[in-house]
Scaffold this motif. Structure first.
Motif, PDB file in Angstrom:
ATOM      1  N   LEU A   1       0.831  -1.211   0.000  1.00 45.02           N
ATOM      2  CA  LEU A   1       0.000   0.000   0.000  1.00 45.02           C
ATOM      3  C   LEU A   1       0.858   1.251   0.000  1.00 45.02           C
ATOM      4  N   ASP A   2       1.991   1.228   0.690  1.00 43.84           N
ATOM      5  CA  ASP A   2       2.901   2.380   0.687  1.00 43.84           C
ATOM      6  C   ASP A   2       3.464   2.621  -0.712  1.00 43.84           C
ATOM      7  N   ILE A   3       3.803   1.538  -1.422  1.00 44.69           N
ATOM      8  CA  ILE A   3       4.312   1.681  -2.797  1.00 44.69           C
ATOM      9  C   ILE A   3       3.239   2.276  -3.699  1.00 44.69           C
ATOM     10  N   ILE A   4       1.997   1.782  -3.570  1.00 47.02           N
ATOM     11  CA  ILE A   4       0.891   2.308  -4.378  1.00 47.02           C
ATOM     12  C   ILE A   4       0.672   3.785  -4.074  1.00 47.02           C
ATOM     13  N   ARG A   5       0.719   4.124  -2.784  1.00 43.59           N
ATOM     14  CA  ARG A   5       0.488   5.524  -2.389  1.00 43.59           C
ATOM     15  C   ARG A   5       1.559   6.446  -2.977  1.00 43.59           C
ATOM     16  N   ARG A   6       2.824   6.006  -2.938  1.00 48.57           N
ATOM     17  CA  ARG A   6       3.904   6.838  -3.486  1.00 48.57           C
ATOM     18  C   ARG A   6       3.770   6.980  -5.003  1.00 48.57           C
ATOM     19  N   MET A   7       3.364   5.906  -5.674  1.00 54.28           N
ATOM     20  CA  MET A   7       3.163   5.971  -7.118  1.00 54.28           C
ATOM     21  C   MET A   7       2.035   6.941  -7.472  1.00 54.28           C
ATOM     22  N   LEU A   8       0.945   6.921  -6.703  1.00 54.47           N
ATOM     23  CA  LEU A   8      -0.169   7.827  -6.954  1.00 54.47           C
ATOM     24  C   LEU A   8       0.224   9.275  -6.704  1.00 54.47           C
ATOM     25  N   GLN A   9       1.070   9.497  -5.705  1.00 57.95           N
ATOM     26  CA  GLN A   9       1.516  10.855  -5.397  1.00 57.95           C
ATOM     27  C   GLN A   9       2.377  11.439  -6.511  1.00 57.95           C
ATOM     28  N   THR A  10       3.075  10.576  -7.258  1.00 56.34           N
ATOM     29  CA  THR A  10       3.890  11.050  -8.377  1.00 56.34           C
ATOM     30  C   THR A  10       3.085  11.209  -9.659  1.00 56.34           C
ATOM     31  N   GLY A  11       1.787  10.938  -9.573  1.00 51.61           N
ATOM     32  CA  GLY A  11       0.927  11.127 -10.732  1.00 51.61           C
ATOM     33  C   GLY A  11       0.732   9.892 -11.587  1.00 51.61           C
ATOM     34  N   GLN A  12       1.229   8.755 -11.163  1.00 52.28           N
ATOM     35  CA  GLN A  12       1.069   7.516 -11.927  1.00 52.28           C
ATOM     36  C   GLN A  12      -0.335   6.938 -11.706  1.00 52.28           C
ATOM     37  N   PRO A  13      -0.895   6.269 -12.704  1.00 53.96           N
ATOM     38  CA  PRO A  13      -2.220   5.648 -12.519  1.00 53.96           C
ATOM     39  C   PRO A  13      -2.139   4.431 -11.601  1.00 53.96           C
ATOM     40  N   LEU A  14      -3.302   4.015 -11.102  1.00 55.94           N
ATOM     41  CA  LEU A  14      -3.364   2.887 -10.174  1.00 55.94           C
ATOM     42  C   LEU A  14      -2.885   1.596 -10.840  1.00 55.94           C
ATOM     43  N   VAL A  15      -3.168   1.439 -12.132  1.00 55.97           N
ATOM     44  CA  VAL A  15      -2.745   0.232 -12.844  1.00 55.97           C
ATOM     45  C   VAL A  15      -1.216   0.118 -12.828  1.00 55.97           C
ATOM     46  N   GLN A  16      -0.537   1.222 -13.081  1.00 54.21           N
ATOM     47  CA  GLN A  16       0.922   1.209 -13.072  1.00 54.21           C
ATOM     48  C   GLN A  16       1.463   0.954 -11.663  1.00 54.21           C
ATOM     49  N   ALA A  17       0.726   1.399 -10.648  1.00 53.05           N
ATOM     50  CA  ALA A  17       1.129   1.148  -9.263  1.00 53.05           C
ATOM     51  C   ALA A  17       1.075  -0.345  -8.950  1.00 53.05           C
ATOM     52  N   PHE A  18       0.060  -1.046  -9.480  1.00 53.27           N
ATOM     53  CA  PHE A  18      -0.021  -2.497  -9.285  1.00 53.27           C
ATOM     54  C   PHE A  18       1.182  -3.196  -9.927  1.00 53.27           C
ATOM     55  N   LYS A  19       1.580  -2.727 -11.115  1.00 54.06           N
ATOM     56  CA  LYS A  19       2.736  -3.309 -11.783  1.00 54.06           C
ATOM     57  C   LYS A  19       3.999  -3.107 -10.958  1.00 54.06           C
ATOM     58  N   GLU A  20       4.144  -1.926 -10.379  1.00 54.56           N
ATOM     59  CA  GLU A  20       5.319  -1.632  -9.559  1.00 54.56           C
ATOM     60  C   GLU A  20       5.380  -2.533  -8.330  1.00 54.56           C
ATOM     61  N   VAL A  21       4.237  -2.756  -7.680  1.00 59.18           N
ATOM     62  CA  VAL A  21       4.188  -3.651  -6.517  1.00 59.18           C
ATOM     63  C   VAL A  21       4.575  -5.062  -6.930  1.00 59.18           C
ATOM     64  N   GLY A  22       4.074  -5.505  -8.086  1.00 58.98           N
ATOM     65  CA  GLY A  22       4.397  -6.840  -8.572  1.00 58.98           C
ATOM     66  C   GLY A  22       5.875  -7.031  -8.840  1.00 58.98           C
ATOM     67  N   GLU A  23       6.555  -5.960  -9.246  1.00 61.12           N
ATOM     68  CA  GLU A  23       7.986  -6.052  -9.527  1.00 61.12           C
ATOM     69  C   GLU A  23       8.841  -5.881  -8.280  1.00 61.12           C
ATOM     70  N   GLU A  24       8.362  -5.103  -7.330  1.00 64.45           N
ATOM     71  CA  GLU A  24       9.165  -4.782  -6.148  1.00 64.45           C
ATOM     72  C   GLU A  24       9.071  -5.839  -5.050  1.00 64.45           C
ATOM     73  N   LEU A  25       7.902  -6.400  -4.848  1.00 64.76           N
ATOM     74  CA  LEU A  25       7.698  -7.313  -3.724  1.00 64.76           C
ATOM     75  C   LEU A  25       7.803  -8.768  -4.175  1.00 64.76           C
ATOM     76  N   PRO A  26       8.298  -9.643  -3.309  1.00 63.15           N
ATOM     77  CA  PRO A  26       8.333 -11.083  -3.626  1.00 63.15           C
ATOM     78  C   PRO A  26       6.954 -11.706  -3.457  1.00 63.15           C
ATOM     79  N   ALA A  27       6.862 -12.991  -3.749  1.00 60.66           N
ATOM     80  CA  ALA A  27       5.606 -13.721  -3.551  1.00 60.66           C
ATOM     81  C   ALA A  27       5.311 -13.803  -2.044  1.00 60.66           C
ATOM     82  N   PRO A  28       4.028 -13.831  -1.653  1.00 61.33           N
ATOM     83  CA  PRO A  28       2.839 -13.936  -2.521  1.00 61.33           C
ATOM     84  C   PRO A  28       2.252 -12.602  -2.962  1.00 61.33           C
ATOM     85  N   ALA A  29       2.570 -11.497  -2.241  1.00 57.06           N
ATOM     86  CA  ALA A  29       1.952 -10.210  -2.578  1.00 57.06           C
ATOM     87  C   ALA A  29       2.334  -9.767  -3.986  1.00 57.06           C
ATOM     88  N   GLY A  30       3.614  -9.933  -4.350  1.00 62.78           N
ATOM     89  CA  GLY A  30       4.045  -9.533  -5.684  1.00 62.78           C
ATOM     90  C   GLY A  30       3.308 -10.271  -6.778  1.00 62.78           C
TER      91      GLY A  30
END
Length: 322
Positions: free
Chosen positions: A155-184
């Protein structure tokens, strides 16, 4: 060793195994039981159009093996398939069933080869099935616990992505790349669904089905509420993240405070087995009536039922839902 004594030790093993499983209390990672959040998401699911649901089902079936596609038609096997996916096991349901049946066949063959009574085969085969089922449940608890630990960071990664003006879809992609399984993996799957053109509501509800925890239901409700009514999603996610961290901290604290109670439960439940083992070694004749006299077997049966009830009762007391 007589048949009665052999059966006694089999029952003893089963009792120890089941009691040990009954006393396993996960610190987190339990399936969601929050009635209000679950009711809200179910109402949202009822608003989905049939076309979206059918497309999602078709997309899901494409990832299944040919055998699994035939098995999930039956509701019982469909539930088993969901359990396997929830546990994060990559092996298909068909392979698990085939391997379990092969293990049961080997057990029956060994029993007959050793000249034991034929009904030992079904008993031991049932133990194999129970062991596989409990292993899957243990994997589910372990995976959901890890997801709960990772979700606030996601959620912190998504929040930071939204603050930089990125869409929510791109925030999900960033979480998937940054975090390991299972959340990623879960956020990556959701991003893929959105990339395929699925609506945000469909993708989020599908994610909540794959990871049915209270934390995930809270996150899903926050996103769906913002989509329906508007509002500042960044601020909402920050509040949800703070609540989830406080909840997880409280859960860990409860586990620490209940550690003494859980240790007492282990001692109280396993003491009869340890005492029986010591007496059998020191004075075998003293315990022999338990499995040679018919009344002894009745006492054993009553004792094992009482131990199971006591273990489940202790678990009910120390398993506090947060």
């Amino acid at each position: 060793m007589t048949f009665d004594s052999t059966m006694f030790f089999i029952l003893l093993f089963v009792a120890v195994f089941l009691i040990s499983q009954a006393l396993i209390v996960p610190a987190a990672g339990q399936k969601a039981k929050h009635k209000e959040l679950t009711k809200r998401l179910n109402e949202t699911k009822g608003q989905l159009d049939t076309e979206s649901i059918n497309l999602l089902n078709e997309h899901y079936k494409k990832s299944l093996s040919p055998l699994d596609k035939k098995l999930v038609i039956i509701p019982y096997f469909a539930n088993l398939k969901k359990m396997v996916e929830l546990a994060g096991i990559k092996t298909s349901l068909g392979d698990i069933i085939i391997r379990t049946l092969l293990a049961c066949s080997v057990v029956v063959f060994v029993v007959l080869l050793l000249g034991q009574p034929w009904y030992f085969g079904p008993i031991l085969s049932a133990l194999v099935v129970i062991a596989v089922y409990m292993y899957v449940n243990w994997k589910i608890s372990d995976r959901l616990m890890k997801f709960e630990e990772q979700l606030p960071e996601a959620l912190d990664i998504i929040r930071r992505m939204l603050q930089t003006g990125q869409p929510l879809v791109q925030a999900f992609k960033e979480v998937g790349e940054e975090l390991p399984a299972p959340a990623g993996d879960e956020f990556k799957n959701t991003f893929n669904l959105l990339n395929f053109g699925y609506d945000m509501k469909v993708a989020i509800l599908n994610m909540a089905d794959r990871v049915p925890t209270v934390s995930m239901l809270a996150f899903s409700s926050a996103v769906l509420l913002q989509k329906d009514t508007g509002g500042n999603l960044t601020e909402n996610l920050q509040k949800v993240s703070e609540v989830l961290r406080a909840r997880f901290k409280l859960t860990r604290k409860i586990k620490t405070l209940s550690a003494e109670s859980r240790m007492s439960a282990w001692i109280l439940v396993l003491m009869p087995f340890g005492l029986f083992g010591m007496l059998t070694i020191l004075n075998p004749g003293y315990t022999e009536p338990l499995y040679t006299d018919p009344r002894g077997m009745k006492v054993i049966g009553f004792g094992m039922v009482s131990l199971m009830i006591g273990a489940l009762w202790i678990r009910k007391i120390i398993n506090i839902e947060v």
